[in-house]
Motif scaffolding. Sequence first.
Motif, PDB file in Angstrom:
ATOM      1  N   ASP A 149       0.725  -1.331   0.116  1.00 16.06           N
ATOM      2  CA  ASP A 149       0.052  -0.001   0.114  1.00 16.06           C
ATOM      3  C   ASP A 149       0.887   1.283   0.115  1.00 16.06           C
ATOM      4  O   ASP A 149       0.274   2.424   0.074  1.00 16.06           O
ATOM      5  CB  ASP A 149      -0.765   0.034   1.144  1.00 16.06           C
ATOM      6  N   PHE A 150       1.854   1.160  -0.024  1.00 17.13           N
ATOM      7  CA  PHE A 150       2.975   2.375   0.105  1.00 17.13           C
ATOM      8  C   PHE A 150       2.767   3.023  -1.288  1.00 17.13           C
ATOM      9  O   PHE A 150       2.692   2.442  -2.264  1.00 17.13           O
ATOM     10  CB  PHE A 150       4.574   1.970   0.091  1.00 17.13           C
ATOM     11  N   ARG A 151       2.776   4.348  -1.278  1.00 17.51           N
ATOM     12  CA  ARG A 151       2.647   5.233  -2.484  1.00 17.51           C
ATOM     13  C   ARG A 151       3.778   6.208  -2.594  1.00 17.51           C
ATOM     14  O   ARG A 151       3.947   6.848  -1.882  1.00 17.51           O
ATOM     15  CB  ARG A 151       1.397   5.892  -2.569  1.00 17.51           C
ATOM     16  N   GLU A 152       4.493   6.365  -3.928  1.00 15.51           N
ATOM     17  CA  GLU A 152       5.622   7.254  -4.015  1.00 15.51           C
ATOM     18  C   GLU A 152       5.088   8.597  -4.368  1.00 15.51           C
ATOM     19  O   GLU A 152       4.047   8.428  -5.285  1.00 15.51           O
ATOM     20  CB  GLU A 152       6.471   6.571  -5.001  1.00 15.51           C
ATOM     21  N   ARG A 153       5.327   9.443  -3.844  1.00 15.78           N
ATOM     22  CA  ARG A 153       4.880  10.898  -3.881  1.00 15.78           C
ATOM     23  C   ARG A 153       5.757  11.419  -4.869  1.00 15.78           C
ATOM     24  O   ARG A 153       6.918  12.117  -4.546  1.00 15.78           O
ATOM     25  CB  ARG A 153       4.556  11.829  -2.715  1.00 15.78           C
ATOM     26  N   THR A 154       5.537  11.718  -5.989  1.00 16.52           N
ATOM     27  CA  THR A 154       6.398  12.161  -7.096  1.00 16.52           C
ATOM     28  C   THR A 154       5.630  13.508  -7.783  1.00 16.52           C
ATOM     29  O   THR A 154       4.248  13.666  -7.371  1.00 16.52           O
ATOM     30  CB  THR A 154       6.739  11.370  -8.488  1.00 16.52           C
ATOM     31  N   GLY A 155       6.398  14.459  -8.433  1.00 20.97           N
ATOM     32  CA  GLY A 155       5.482  15.539  -8.743  1.00 20.97           C
ATOM     33  C   GLY A 155       6.117  16.842  -8.023  1.00 20.97           C
ATOM     34  O   GLY A 155       6.195  16.863  -6.706  1.00 20.97           O
ATOM     35  N   LEU A 221       2.834   6.997   7.580  1.00 20.45           N
ATOM     36  CA  LEU A 221       4.128   6.395   7.809  1.00 20.45           C
ATOM     37  C   LEU A 221       5.093   6.764   6.815  1.00 20.45           C
ATOM     38  O   LEU A 221       4.679   6.451   5.367  1.00 20.45           O
ATOM     39  CB  LEU A 221       4.015   4.900   7.817  1.00 20.45           C
ATOM     40  N   ILE A 222       6.261   7.343   6.656  1.00 20.73           N
ATOM     41  CA  ILE A 222       6.984   7.742   5.572  1.00 20.73           C
ATOM     42  C   ILE A 222       8.304   6.891   5.570  1.00 20.73           C
ATOM     43  O   ILE A 222       8.955   6.737   6.738  1.00 20.73           O
ATOM     44  CB  ILE A 222       7.499   9.315   5.854  1.00 20.73           C
ATOM     45  N   GLY A 230      14.108  14.073   1.585  1.00 16.59           N
ATOM     46  CA  GLY A 230      13.816  14.119   2.896  1.00 16.59           C
ATOM     47  C   GLY A 230      12.457  14.700   3.286  1.00 16.59           C
ATOM     48  O   GLY A 230      11.617  14.908   2.179  1.00 16.59           O
ATOM     49  N   PHE A 231      12.127  14.846   4.526  1.00 13.04           N
ATOM     50  CA  PHE A 231      10.748  15.465   4.780  1.00 13.04           C
ATOM     51  C   PHE A 231      11.184  16.427   5.895  1.00 13.04           C
ATOM     52  O   PHE A 231      11.468  16.114   6.974  1.00 13.04           O
ATOM     53  CB  PHE A 231       9.963  14.297   5.169  1.00 13.04           C
ATOM     54  N   ARG A 232      10.861  17.809   5.525  1.00 13.91           N
ATOM     55  CA  ARG A 232      10.948  18.697   6.316  1.00 13.91           C
ATOM     56  C   ARG A 232       9.773  19.050   7.342  1.00 13.91           C
ATOM     57  O   ARG A 232       8.547  18.692   6.882  1.00 13.91           O
ATOM     58  CB  ARG A 232      11.329  19.944   5.937  1.00 13.91           C
ATOM     59  N   LEU A 233       9.873  19.575   8.641  1.00 10.32           N
ATOM     60  CA  LEU A 233       8.885  19.645   9.464  1.00 10.32           C
ATOM     61  C   LEU A 233       8.094  20.818   8.890  1.00 10.32           C
ATOM     62  O   LEU A 233       8.688  21.798   8.392  1.00 10.32           O
ATOM     63  CB  LEU A 233       9.182  19.951  10.961  1.00 10.32           C
TER      64      LEU A 233
END
Length: 237
Positions: A149-155, A221-222, A230-233
């Motif tokens: 069920d993981f989905r890659e967030r592109t764009g 969940l990342i 990465g993922f910034r706050l």
Amino acid sequence: GALSTPTIVTSSERAIPRCACALLRIASRRVAALARSIDRSLARWMLALRRGALSASAAASRCALVSPRGRSSLTESVARRRPQRAPGRRASLQKSRTMAAAAAGATMPTMSEEDKFLFDLNGYLHVPGVLSAAEVALCLEGVQRHAADFRERTGAALRNSAPDTPLAGDGVSGRRDLAGMLGWEAPYREPFRQVLAHPRLLPYLHELLGRGYRLDHLPLLIAQTKGTEGFRLHGGP
């Protein structure tokens, strides 16, 4: 015989007693509301005294300020304290009371000044010991069961990092998100649900978000692989 002079009562004179009665009713309601507020304050301070969150002198001073009977009420309350129980049973009862207080939204421990400083410094806080080893293993097993069920967030619209920054990764690969864990089949959903109002986390949630906090959106969940951004706050003031 002599005729008596009739007495004429104007409408304004008849209105005076009605106004006076209305004012008395309003004053009576306000006095009753103030008395209830004072009683609630006394009860709250006496409860804090019993739990050790307030010293006896501080509680007495507060009670004496709001009511002439405050000091005597405090003394009677302290005198009625129940005898101490055996240490083993007391520890068990304390754990039960903590869980019950969390469920009822009662007074809980607050964040320490050190925790506040670290959260202000880093933007996050590591709180150890929230989940047991068995609960962590259950979370991991649930993630493995739903790995498809993981989905890659592109764009560009979905990327969370700015280009040409350390968090940008290879500039192409997107982060992988997994949602829906609150609705997973039992027992895999339970640890994720527990953290929403976990007794260990409530002091931090109340301090940072306020009582009555709400879930703004479903948790995610990342996951990351090599080259993933990465993922910034975000989302703060």
